[in-house]
Design a protein around this motif. Structure first.
Motif, PDB file in Angstrom:
ATOM      1  N   ILE A 193     -11.246   1.587   3.333  1.00 15.91           N
ATOM      2  CA  ILE A 193     -10.041   1.526   2.491  1.00 15.91           C
ATOM      3  C   ILE A 193      -9.309   0.213   2.726  1.00 15.91           C
ATOM      4  O   ILE A 193      -8.787  -0.398   1.786  1.00 15.91           O
ATOM      5  CB  ILE A 193      -9.134   2.744   2.749  1.00 15.91           C
ATOM      6  CG1 ILE A 193      -9.875   4.032   2.333  1.00 15.91           C
ATOM      7  CG2 ILE A 193      -7.821   2.623   1.986  1.00 15.91           C
ATOM      8  CD1 ILE A 193      -9.099   5.303   2.578  1.00 15.91           C
ATOM      9  N   ARG A 194      -9.273  -0.270   3.966  1.00 18.68           N
ATOM     10  CA  ARG A 194      -8.644  -1.565   4.241  1.00 18.68           C
ATOM     11  C   ARG A 194      -9.389  -2.691   3.514  1.00 18.68           C
ATOM     12  O   ARG A 194      -8.773  -3.600   2.962  1.00 18.68           O
ATOM     13  CB  ARG A 194      -8.654  -1.801   5.755  1.00 18.68           C
ATOM     14  CG  ARG A 194      -7.893  -3.041   6.213  1.00 18.68           C
ATOM     15  CD  ARG A 194      -6.376  -2.820   6.172  1.00 18.68           C
ATOM     16  NE  ARG A 194      -5.676  -3.972   6.693  1.00 18.68           N
ATOM     17  CZ  ARG A 194      -5.281  -4.102   7.951  1.00 18.68           C
ATOM     18  NH1 ARG A 194      -5.509  -3.118   8.823  1.00 18.68           N
ATOM     19  NH2 ARG A 194      -4.635  -5.173   8.353  1.00 18.68           N
TER      20      ARG A 194
ATOM     21  N   THR B 257     -16.192  -3.098  -1.969  1.00 19.28           N
ATOM     22  CA  THR B 257     -15.108  -3.173  -0.989  1.00 19.28           C
ATOM     23  C   THR B 257     -15.066  -4.500  -0.261  1.00 19.28           C
ATOM     24  O   THR B 257     -14.125  -4.765   0.478  1.00 19.28           O
ATOM     25  CB  THR B 257     -15.242  -2.051   0.065  1.00 19.28           C
ATOM     26  OG1 THR B 257     -16.475  -2.224   0.782  1.00 19.28           O
ATOM     27  CG2 THR B 257     -15.195  -0.692  -0.574  1.00 19.28           C
TER      28      THR B 257
ATOM     29  N   HIS C  37      -1.160  -4.345  -5.523  1.00 19.15           N
ATOM     30  CA  HIS C  37      -0.640  -3.035  -5.126  1.00 19.15           C
ATOM     31  C   HIS C  37      -1.823  -2.086  -4.973  1.00 19.15           C
ATOM     32  O   HIS C  37      -2.771  -2.118  -5.764  1.00 19.15           O
ATOM     33  CB  HIS C  37       0.327  -2.491  -6.173  1.00 19.15           C
ATOM     34  CG  HIS C  37       1.256  -1.460  -5.617  1.00 19.15           C
ATOM     35  ND1 HIS C  37       2.540  -1.749  -5.222  1.00 19.15           N
ATOM     36  CD2 HIS C  37       1.081  -0.131  -5.363  1.00 19.15           C
ATOM     37  CE1 HIS C  37       3.119  -0.649  -4.758  1.00 19.15           C
ATOM     38  NE2 HIS C  37       2.246   0.351  -4.837  1.00 19.15           N
ATOM     39  N   VAL C  38      -1.743  -1.230  -3.943  1.00 23.05           N
ATOM     40  CA  VAL C  38      -2.819  -0.276  -3.655  1.00 23.05           C
ATOM     41  C   VAL C  38      -2.230   1.130  -3.611  1.00 23.05           C
ATOM     42  O   VAL C  38      -1.215   1.362  -2.944  1.00 23.05           O
ATOM     43  CB  VAL C  38      -3.500  -0.599  -2.305  1.00 23.05           C
ATOM     44  CG1 VAL C  38      -4.612   0.407  -2.019  1.00 23.05           C
ATOM     45  CG2 VAL C  38      -4.043  -2.023  -2.300  1.00 23.05           C
ATOM     46  N   TYR C  39      -2.854   2.069  -4.334  1.00 23.67           N
ATOM     47  CA  TYR C  39      -2.483   3.485  -4.264  1.00 23.67           C
ATOM     48  C   TYR C  39      -3.632   4.253  -3.610  1.00 23.67           C
ATOM     49  O   TYR C  39      -4.785   4.131  -4.023  1.00 23.67           O
ATOM     50  CB  TYR C  39      -2.216   4.050  -5.663  1.00 23.67           C
ATOM     51  CG  TYR C  39      -0.921   3.565  -6.282  1.00 23.67           C
ATOM     52  CD1 TYR C  39       0.301   4.105  -5.886  1.00 23.67           C
ATOM     53  CD2 TYR C  39      -0.925   2.571  -7.250  1.00 23.67           C
ATOM     54  CE1 TYR C  39       1.491   3.665  -6.453  1.00 23.67           C
ATOM     55  CE2 TYR C  39       0.261   2.116  -7.825  1.00 23.67           C
ATOM     56  CZ  TYR C  39       1.459   2.668  -7.417  1.00 23.67           C
ATOM     57  OH  TYR C  39       2.639   2.231  -7.965  1.00 23.67           O
ATOM     58  N   ILE C  40      -3.289   5.053  -2.604  1.00 25.16           N
ATOM     59  CA  ILE C  40      -4.294   5.852  -1.898  1.00 25.16           C
ATOM     60  C   ILE C  40      -4.033   7.328  -2.195  1.00 25.16           C
ATOM     61  O   ILE C  40      -3.015   7.881  -1.766  1.00 25.16           O
ATOM     62  CB  ILE C  40      -4.231   5.602  -0.376  1.00 25.16           C
ATOM     63  CG1 ILE C  40      -4.472   4.120  -0.063  1.00 25.16           C
ATOM     64  CG2 ILE C  40      -5.238   6.465   0.358  1.00 25.16           C
ATOM     65  CD1 ILE C  40      -4.280   3.764   1.405  1.00 25.16           C
TER      66      ILE C  40
ATOM     67  N   SER D 215      -8.770  -2.382  -0.245  1.00 24.42           N
ATOM     68  CA  SER D 215      -7.381  -2.796  -0.499  1.00 24.42           C
ATOM     69  C   SER D 215      -7.282  -4.310  -0.565  1.00 24.42           C
ATOM     70  O   SER D 215      -6.476  -4.871  -1.318  1.00 24.42           O
ATOM     71  CB  SER D 215      -6.461  -2.261   0.601  1.00 24.42           C
ATOM     72  OG  SER D 215      -6.476  -0.858   0.645  1.00 24.42           O
TER      73      SER D 215
ATOM     74  N   VAL E 225      -5.535  -1.666  -6.946  1.00 24.66           N
ATOM     75  CA  VAL E 225      -6.641  -0.884  -6.400  1.00 24.66           C
ATOM     76  C   VAL E 225      -6.180   0.556  -6.252  1.00 24.66           C
ATOM     77  O   VAL E 225      -5.094   0.817  -5.713  1.00 24.66           O
ATOM     78  CB  VAL E 225      -7.098  -1.433  -5.030  1.00 24.66           C
ATOM     79  CG1 VAL E 225      -8.040  -0.440  -4.337  1.00 24.66           C
ATOM     80  CG2 VAL E 225      -7.800  -2.781  -5.187  1.00 24.66           C
TER      81      VAL E 225
ATOM     82  N   ILE F 167       0.849  -1.201   0.000  1.00 25.56           N
ATOM     83  CA  ILE F 167       0.000   0.000   0.000  1.00 25.56           C
ATOM     84  C   ILE F 167       0.877   1.241   0.000  1.00 25.56           C
ATOM     85  O   ILE F 167       1.851   1.331   0.749  1.00 25.56           O
ATOM     86  CB  ILE F 167      -0.943   0.002   1.227  1.00 25.56           C
ATOM     87  CG1 ILE F 167      -1.830  -1.258   1.218  1.00 25.56           C
ATOM     88  CG2 ILE F 167      -1.802   1.256   1.251  1.00 25.56           C
ATOM     89  CD1 ILE F 167      -2.756  -1.384   2.400  1.00 25.56           C
TER      90      ILE F 167
ATOM     91  N   LEU G 156      -2.877   2.853   7.378  1.00 25.00           N
ATOM     92  CA  LEU G 156      -3.175   2.065   6.182  1.00 25.00           C
ATOM     93  C   LEU G 156      -1.889   1.706   5.433  1.00 25.00           C
ATOM     94  O   LEU G 156      -1.723   0.576   4.978  1.00 25.00           O
ATOM     95  CB  LEU G 156      -4.116   2.848   5.265  1.00 25.00           C
ATOM     96  CG  LEU G 156      -5.575   2.947   5.758  1.00 25.00           C
ATOM     97  CD1 LEU G 156      -6.309   4.072   5.047  1.00 25.00           C
ATOM     98  CD2 LEU G 156      -6.297   1.617   5.546  1.00 25.00           C
TER      99      LEU G 156
END
Length: 722
Positions: free
Chosen positions: A574-575, A539, A589-592, A578, A550, A382, A605
């Motif tokens: 968001i968790r 989600t 891979h997660v981009y916030i 993800s 994500v 993340i 996170l």
């Protein structure tokens, strides 16, 4: 003479006494038809000592009951649940009881319907249409209308075939039995961690005792497969199970997993069922034939004959809180039903609520952990994108780093998910010429533009109007501009950036039924979707092994509004989203995208340090005396007449009792000061945990006399502060 007390399905009335006619037998829980003036109302026989009556009537004045429904009586545990719910949530007992009797046709006894099927005979005059009908119907059976639809002919063609003897009538019981789940059908291979947890849950079912357990497992850890072992044990014992899901859209993927494990589908219970389906399900549940029921929160109040297990999946979900009618929270009611039924309760979640964690801390709930993903799958990495230092291009909403990552996944033929918890195209539409903003005429809310259907819609009352060509204020044409992004706008941006991509928008506007959810799942699994743009509907609950990226478009959105649970809810959502990435063999891979990468919730996170986040949030709640360390209750006053609503709210506020350990704030206009044409004012009661705030509010409001034009409702343990 035999007299009995009956709780009628009329929230304005208390329990009334009736005479039991000669030859009729009733007992506590019996469902009866009783006269009230010229009307006939449904009711349930209740113990007089548990339901005192205000109107004592002499034996000679009692009216006789008219009939007793030919169904099993409501059990003792369910009646105690009705009493507890009414007492705790300050609701009329009749309003709670109505949820138990949610299918009136189920009370009418056995019923049959005439269906039709082919006999194998060939009619003497075989027209092309008749030939087509017989060929397509084959061995199918159904109503004339259904067979005509299958065969793509008119009803008259089917009726003609009935007259010739080529199709015959068959009497069918509409309450046909459900298939019985096989606990040994598709037994999974569990990891050592999963097996250890499953064995404890199975032992709890065997013990036939109340035991609430938090099943805390990271996304993709196989929580469903683990609690399925407890469900299997209940099936072996011939006892019933409830599995609660927070969203109707989650039902279809769950039914598929259930079918793979147990060889058939469970009984479904949700708002999307037809009346005949509700009737069949209610009767099967009441008789004990339905061994596993999967449904929305209302499934908790069905009359199970022998309940052996309750599972609340995604137990942290705020949608388990009912915001209309009886304001109950299904997670808490599930625990109470388990107590009354003396059966185990499993609360499954990857992000448990602070209230649930506190119950574990106090030793009231057991806790079982699944810390790792099942098999070779790893948790995704993340990363936060600081929108202040890495902003999107002008007029766009996706940062260059996220766009490059999507491009990379497209080249690898992997799937991506973009998450934004905002339906429609834009949350606000205004005129650039005069500044006019489109507001709902019934609510204090902006109209949301839905460009796909060319409508402006209010997401609170459902009011819609066509998107106008000109501003209604200044009449300027082509002057309307959309402000801010919704999922449709993000989908448009994605289509412009990746014209070759197959894009799907997933919201409650597009996935409104289990069938639509199944269609979406089928397309994802077939690789017919490259990029999903969705709200919180995506989600949880979905397992797509080829989804590896994500992107959270606006991570700060949920932190707005001053809600006490804002940070917790943002972290959970968001968790959860993800957790959709990297559930197969490929890494995720997660981009916030955020304007506040240093905020505590964003740091938690990115680092994965949920314990530190929850510890800080819990301490902040403790300092503020907020739930679970204190009590809240909201009192909402509403009326179509603003002056009446305001005066009633002031009356309630002036009459607030002075009680040690309790504060009353307000009245003040609610954030949604008008909703569905009603003006709204709110008071907030804040009390220490030990205070029985329900008794205080009951006595307080019970002494007041307000205008019949005003409505006063109480929301105990509120989740929405609008």
């Amino acid at each position: 003479m035999s007299r009995t007390r009956v709780l009628l399905l009329n929230a304005a009335l208390g329990p009334l006494d009736y005479r039991v006619p000669h030859g009729m037998t009733v007992e506590p829980g019996s469902i009866v038809v009783a006269p009230l003036g010229p009307r006939q109302l449904l009711g349930v026989v209740w113990e007089p000592e548990r339901m005192p009556s205000d109107a004592e009537v002499g034996d000679n004045r009692l009216r006789p009951l008219l009939a007793a429904a030919p169904v099993p009586p409501l059990g003792d545990a369910l009646r105690r649940l009705v009493e507890w719910t009414a007492d705790y949530y300050l609701a009329p007992p009749a309003a709670v009881l109505r949820m138990c009797l949610s299918s009136t046709s189920a009370l009418e006894g056995a019923r049959s319907v005439t269906e039709y099927r082919a006999t194998g005979q060939v009619p003497p005059r075989l027209t092309p249409q008749r030939e087509q009908a017989l060929e397509r119907i084959a061995d199918r059976q159904g109503l004339i209308r259904e067979l005509a639809t299958i065969a793509e002919v008119s009803d008259a063609v089917i009726r003609g075939l009935v007259k010739t003897g080529a199709i015959e009538a068959v009497e069918v019981d509409i309450d046909s039995p459900y298939p019985r789940p096989d606990p040994d059908h598709g037994a999974p291979t569990l990891s050592d961690d999963q097996r250890a947890v499953a064995d404890i849950l199975v032992a709890n079912v065997d013990a036939r005792a109340f035991q609430p357990t938090l099943l805390d497992g990271v996304t993709g850890s196989g929580k469903t497969e683990v609690y399925f072992e407890a469900v299997a044990e209940a099936i072996r014992q011939g006892r019933q199970t409830i599995v609660l899901l927070p969203e109707i859209a989650l039902t279809e993927p769950f039914l598929k997993r259930f079918h793979d494990r147990f060889g058939c589908e469970p009984v479904a219970w949700h708002s999307g069922l037809r009346s005949t389906q509700r009737r069949r399900a209610w009767r099967a549940i009441a008789s004990g034939e339905a061994l596993v029921t999967v449904g929305a929160r209302s499934a908790l109040y069905l009359p199970y004959r022998d309940l052996g297990l309750i599972v609340v999946d995604e137990a942290h979900e705020t949608s388990f809180k009912q915001e209309e009618g009886v304001h109950y929270h299904a997670r808490d009611v599930a625990v109470m039903r388990g107590l009354f039924e003396r059966c185990p309760v499993i609360l499954a979640s990857a992000t448990p609520a602070i209230e649930t964690r506190q119950q574990v801390e106090l030793g009231r709930y057991a806790e079982l952990k699944l810390p790792g993903r099942y098999g070779v799958a790893e948790m995704p990495t993340i990363e936060a994108i600081d929108l202040l230092s890495q902003p999107p291009e002008r007029g766009r909403w996706l940062a260059p780093k996220l766009v490059a990552a999507i491009q990379d996944r497209m080249e690898k033929r992997e799937q991506s998910l973009l998450y934004l918890n905002r339906r429609g195209y834009a949350p606000l539409t205004l005129c650039r010429n005069c500044g006019h903003r489109f507001q709902c005429p019934n609510c204090t809310a902006w109209m949301v533009e839905h460009r796909l259907v060319r409508r402006l819609a209010c997401h609170h009352c459902g009011h819609v109007l066509p998107t106008p060509r000109a501003c209604p204020e200044c009449q300027a044409e082509e002057s309307l501009v959309a402000c801010g992004p919704g999922v449709e706008r993000i989908a448009d941006e994605v289509t412009a950036l990746f014209p070759e991509a197959k894009v799907a928008v997933v919201t409650s506007d597009t996935i409104w039924s289990p069938a639509k959810a199944a269609e979406f799942v089928g397309r994802m699994e077939a690789g017919d979707i490259d990029i999903v743009v969705g709200t919180q509907l995506v989600t949880k609950g979905y397992h797509f092994p080829n989804l590896t990226l994500v992107g959270v478009v606006d991570a700060d959105l949920g932190l707005e509004g001053g809600d006490l649970r804002a940070a917790e809810r943002t972290f959970q959502q968001i968790r959860q989203v993800s957790g959709r990435a990297g559930r197969g063999t490929k890494p995720g891979h997660v981009y916030i995208q955020t304007h506040s990468p240093s905020a505590q919730v964003m740091q938690a996170l990115v680092t994965g340090d949920s314990d530190a986040f929850y510890a800080a949030e819990t301490e902040a709640r403790r300092d503020a005396g907020a739930p679970p360390f204190g009590r809240y209750a909201a009192i909402i006053v509403s009326s179509e007449d603003q002056a009446c609503a305001q005066e009633t709210a002031r009356l309630v506020g002036r009459s607030a009792p002075q009680v040690e350990g309790m504060m009353v704030y307000g009245p003040a206009p609610a954030p949604l000061a008008m909703l569905r044409g009603r003006h709204r004012f709110r008071l907030l009661v804040h009390a220490r945990r030990a205070l029985d705030v329900q008794d205080v509010i009951r006595d307080w409001l019970g002494t007041l006399d307000w205008s019949p034009k005003a409505r006063v409702t109480v929301d105990v343990d509120p989740y929405s502060f609008l």
